[in-house]
Design an enzyme around this catalytic site. Structure first.
Site, PDB file in Angstrom:
ATOM      1  N   HIS A 224       0.877  -1.190   0.000  1.00  0.00           N
ATOM      2  CA  HIS A 224       0.000   0.000   0.000  1.00  0.00           C
ATOM      3  C   HIS A 224       0.910   1.234   0.000  1.00  0.00           C
ATOM      4  CE1 HIS A 224      -3.493   2.356   0.633  1.00  0.00           C
ATOM      5  NE2 HIS A 224      -3.846   2.013   1.858  1.00  0.00           N
ATOM      6  N   HIS A 264      -2.168  -2.410  -9.584  1.00  0.00           N
ATOM      7  CA  HIS A 264      -3.158  -1.839  -8.666  1.00  0.00           C
ATOM      8  C   HIS A 264      -4.364  -2.761  -8.633  1.00  0.00           C
ATOM      9  CE1 HIS A 264      -5.837   1.060  -6.784  1.00  0.00           C
ATOM     10  NE2 HIS A 264      -4.737   1.703  -6.422  1.00  0.00           N
ATOM     11  N   ASP A 320       2.547   5.753  -6.917  1.00  0.00           N
ATOM     12  CA  ASP A 320       3.832   5.669  -6.224  1.00  0.00           C
ATOM     13  C   ASP A 320       5.020   5.615  -7.165  1.00  0.00           C
ATOM     14  OD1 ASP A 320       2.755   5.720  -3.690  1.00  0.00           O
ATOM     15  OD2 ASP A 320       2.318   3.582  -3.728  1.00  0.00           O
TER      16      ASP A 320
HETATM   17  N1  CMC Z   1       5.261  -6.254 -10.784  1.00  0.00           N
HETATM   18  C1  CMC Z   1       5.159  -7.424 -11.461  1.00  0.00           C
HETATM   19  N2  CMC Z   1       4.034  -8.193 -11.491  1.00  0.00           N
HETATM   20  C2  CMC Z   1       2.989  -7.757 -10.789  1.00  0.00           C
HETATM   21  C3  CMC Z   1       3.019  -6.547 -10.046  1.00  0.00           C
HETATM   22  C4  CMC Z   1       4.214  -5.808 -10.081  1.00  0.00           C
HETATM   23  N3  CMC Z   1       4.325  -4.667  -9.393  1.00  0.00           N
HETATM   24  N4  CMC Z   1       1.836  -6.362  -9.455  1.00  0.00           N
HETATM   25  C5  CMC Z   1       1.069  -7.419  -9.773  1.00  0.00           C
HETATM   26  N5  CMC Z   1       1.770  -8.262 -10.589  1.00  0.00           N
HETATM   27  C6  CMC Z   1       1.278  -9.513 -11.171  1.00  0.00           C
HETATM   28  C7  CMC Z   1       1.283 -10.616 -10.126  1.00  0.00           C
HETATM   29  O1  CMC Z   1       2.495 -11.315 -10.100  1.00  0.00           O
HETATM   30  C8  CMC Z   1       0.131 -11.465 -10.564  1.00  0.00           C
HETATM   31  O2  CMC Z   1       0.554 -12.295 -11.623  1.00  0.00           O
HETATM   32  P1  CMC Z   1       0.008 -13.827 -11.717  1.00  0.00           P
HETATM   33  O3  CMC Z   1      -1.477 -13.687 -11.867  1.00  0.00           O
HETATM   34  O4  CMC Z   1       0.708 -14.345 -12.917  1.00  0.00           O
HETATM   35  O5  CMC Z   1       0.407 -14.484 -10.440  1.00  0.00           O
HETATM   36  C9  CMC Z   1      -0.873 -10.469 -11.156  1.00  0.00           C
HETATM   37  O6  CMC Z   1      -0.086  -9.339 -11.531  1.00  0.00           O
HETATM   38  C10 CMC Z   1      -1.924 -10.022 -10.169  1.00  0.00           C
HETATM   39  O7  CMC Z   1      -1.267  -9.639  -8.972  1.00  0.00           O
HETATM   40  P2  CMC Z   1      -1.977  -9.599  -7.580  1.00  0.00           P
HETATM   41  O8  CMC Z   1      -0.939  -9.486  -6.512  1.00  0.00           O
HETATM   42  O9  CMC Z   1      -2.973 -10.705  -7.453  1.00  0.00           O
HETATM   43  O10 CMC Z   1      -2.798  -8.268  -7.721  1.00  0.00           O
HETATM   44  P3  CMC Z   1      -3.421  -7.442  -6.553  1.00  0.00           P
HETATM   45  O11 CMC Z   1      -4.625  -6.793  -7.073  1.00  0.00           O
HETATM   46  O12 CMC Z   1      -3.569  -8.216  -5.301  1.00  0.00           O
HETATM   47  O13 CMC Z   1      -2.215  -6.428  -6.307  1.00  0.00           O
HETATM   48  C11 CMC Z   1      -0.856  -4.675  -5.740  1.00  0.00           C
HETATM   49  C12 CMC Z   1      -2.216  -5.069  -6.299  1.00  0.00           C
HETATM   50  C13 CMC Z   1      -0.785  -3.151  -5.684  1.00  0.00           C
HETATM   51  C14 CMC Z   1      -0.710  -5.223  -4.308  1.00  0.00           C
HETATM   52  C15 CMC Z   1       0.275  -5.245  -6.646  1.00  0.00           C
HETATM   53  O14 CMC Z   1       0.122  -4.781  -7.963  1.00  0.00           O
HETATM   54  C16 CMC Z   1       1.670  -4.897  -6.122  1.00  0.00           C
HETATM   55  O15 CMC Z   1       2.194  -5.622  -5.267  1.00  0.00           O
HETATM   56  N6  CMC Z   1       2.290  -3.808  -6.663  1.00  0.00           N
HETATM   57  C17 CMC Z   1       3.572  -3.357  -6.158  1.00  0.00           C
HETATM   58  C18 CMC Z   1       3.374  -2.538  -4.891  1.00  0.00           C
HETATM   59  C19 CMC Z   1       2.752  -1.183  -5.175  1.00  0.00           C
HETATM   60  O16 CMC Z   1       3.150  -0.489  -6.110  1.00  0.00           O
HETATM   61  N7  CMC Z   1       1.788  -0.788  -4.330  1.00  0.00           N
HETATM   62  C20 CMC Z   1       1.166   0.533  -4.425  1.00  0.00           C
HETATM   63  C21 CMC Z   1      -0.266   0.461  -4.838  1.00  0.00           C
HETATM   64  S1  CMC Z   1      -0.922   2.047  -5.339  1.00  0.00           S
HETATM   65  C22 CMC Z   1      -0.859   3.046  -3.949  1.00  0.00           C
HETATM   66  C23 CMC Z   1      -1.762   2.599  -2.871  1.00  0.00           C
HETATM   67  O17 CMC Z   1      -2.957   2.474  -3.076  1.00  0.00           O
HETATM   68  O18 CMC Z   1      -1.267   2.399  -1.759  1.00  0.00           O
END
Ligand code: CMC
Length: 383
Positions: A224, A264, A320
């Site tokens: 987050h 996201h 971010d």
């Molecule tokens: N880099 C590479 N692959 C990614 C990333 C990333 N940053 N984010 C998601 N994926 C892939 C993930 O590996 C998965 O692939 P697969 O289906 O093949 O296993 C797919 O995308 C879906 O990922 P998820 O974790 O199930 O998606 P989510 O909706 O739970 O995650 C998230 C959202 C923000 C937690 C995630 O994208 C992440 O960890 N991003 C990096 C951290 C980040 O930038 N966070 C800030 C969010 S915006 C500000 C805020 O609101 O706080």
């Protein structure tokens, strides 16, 4: 009662809200109907707070009165400042120090014992928290550097006052405008994890302090709010490696690393806040004649946007990805990025708590039980 399991409550509707809407398919964000682009460029953070808390944009007279009320609340009790210094001396992390000090503020709030249903008292507390969090954070940073706190200046805007308390010098117009824009961009964002945490706490009719402290805790995680610092650390890693950014990112992905600042839960296209901050980063980099972070972020974004696998999953830059480099241009230390997010988002947490409590229903979901059912109890000395 449905037994369908929705891990991470993904897509589950739990409330109605008129505060902010995120359209993740087209990449649009509105606060009470107003496009984030207009608010970021045309309104101040104080106007946005007024909008979130009161439902409408203020007139000039309303804004002046609101700002005066906010400005009257920036000072924090000496005991809190002393605790902040102790936390700095103990090497506490800024986000944890902000959480502890924000909790302590409630001891000095004149309405700390007000009934949870007293909306006016809740709004007053919210205003005090929002006004004092920047003071606490700036004092913490100064204490870490061995400096005395700088008293808030009520004649400065919310954004300028924070930068002034941090450095002891009034910021120039560009820094003030940039920081104000960043505060507006982070003020609210639907039912993100920290806002939901604050709302769950509010749904027990706990007070605004408890909700904000819970929000800070939820925001601190790398999935987050913590991602803005992680992005900056990545940019430094790229720099230290002396590799081309594309090569660095390829190696990092081969090593199974997730790229912070990308992806996201709601946006499937580039976050509208990222567009605005990218434009700001470009201006700041060009006017400072220092385009390193801009070049790295552009190279990484271009490379990742060509990856069909990521595009299919809707992985694009989020807010971010650009906020850290913008703060770096303002001279703000890296580990203050997430606490600054909290300083801004407190406005949204308070708005959501107040809105939810108007028609409150205790939030109490269920978990599917997967543990044992008929375990035989054995007294401790017989185990
Ligand atoms: N880099 C590479 N692959 C990614 C990333 C990333 N940053 N984010 C998601 N994926 C892939 C993930 O590996 C998965 O692939 P697969 O289906 O093949 O296993 C797919 O995308 C879906 O990922 P998820 O974790 O199930 O998606 P989510 O909706 O739970 O995650 C998230 C959202 C923000 C937690 C995630 O994208 C992440 O960890 N991003 C990096 C951290 C980040 O930038 N966070 C800030 C969010 S915006 C500000 C805020 O609101 O706080």
């Amino acid at each position: 009662m449905s037994d369908e399991l929705k891990r991470g409550l993904e897509g589950v509707l739990v409330a109605e809200s008129g505060l902010s809407h995120v359209d993740g398919e087209v990449g649009k964000l509105v606060y009470r109907g107003y496009d984030i682009d207009d608010l970021a460029h045309e309104a101040t953070y104080e106007e946005v707070l007024y909008l979130l808390w009161n439902g409408e944009l203020p007139t000039r007279t309303e804004l002046d009165a609101f700002t005066a009320e906010l400005d009257a609340e920036h000072d924090v009790h000496d005991d809190v400042l002393e605790t902040v210094t102790q936390l700095a001396d103990a090497g506490e992390r800024p986000m944890a120090a902000l959480r502890t000090a924000t909790s302590m503020l409630s001891a000095y709030d004149p309405e700390t014992d007000a009934d949870a249903e007293d909306r006016e008292a809740a709004l007053n507390k919210g205003r005090r928290i929002t006004a004092k969090m920047p003071t606490v954070l700036a004092a913490f940073e100064r204490a870490r550097q061995g400096n005395a706190p700088v008293d808030p200046d009520p004649d400065l805007s919310h954004a300028a006052n924070f930068l002034y308390m941090l450095t002891g010098t009034e910021p120039d117009a560009v820094s003030e405008e940039t920081f104000d824009m960043a505060l507006t961009l982070h003020a609210d964002h639907g039912l993100n994890a920290s806002t939901f945490a604050a709302m769950v706490i509010g749904s027990t009719m706990a007070d605004v302090y408890s909700g904000v402290v819970g929000g800070i805790g939820a925001l601190s995680g790398p999935l987050h709010g913590g991602a803005n610092q992680d992005v900056m650390e990545v940019l430094h890693e790229v720099d230290d490696s002396a590799k081309d950014p594309v090569q660095w990112i390829t190696d990092a992905r081969d090593a199974g690393r997730r790229i912070p600042g990308f992806g996201h839960r709601v946006y499937k296209v580039k976050d509208p806040r990222a567009h605005i901050l990218e434009e700001k980063l470009r201006d700041l980099s060009e006017s400072a004649d220092d385009t390193k972070w801009l070049e790295y972020t552009t190279a990484i974004e271009e490379y990742l946007s060509e990856d069909e696998g990521l595009a299919e999953k809707g992985i694009a830059p989020n807010v971010d990805f650009f906020s850290g480099s913008v703060y770096d241009h303002l001279g703000i230390p890296m580990d203050l990025y997430t606490p600054i997010f909290a300083v801004s988002r407190a406005g949204g947490w308070i708005a959501h708590m107040l809105e939810y409590q108007e028609d409150n229903r205790l939030i109490r979901p269920r978990a599917r039980y997967t543990g044992a059912t008929d375990a035989e109890f054995v007294p401790i000395d017989e185990r």
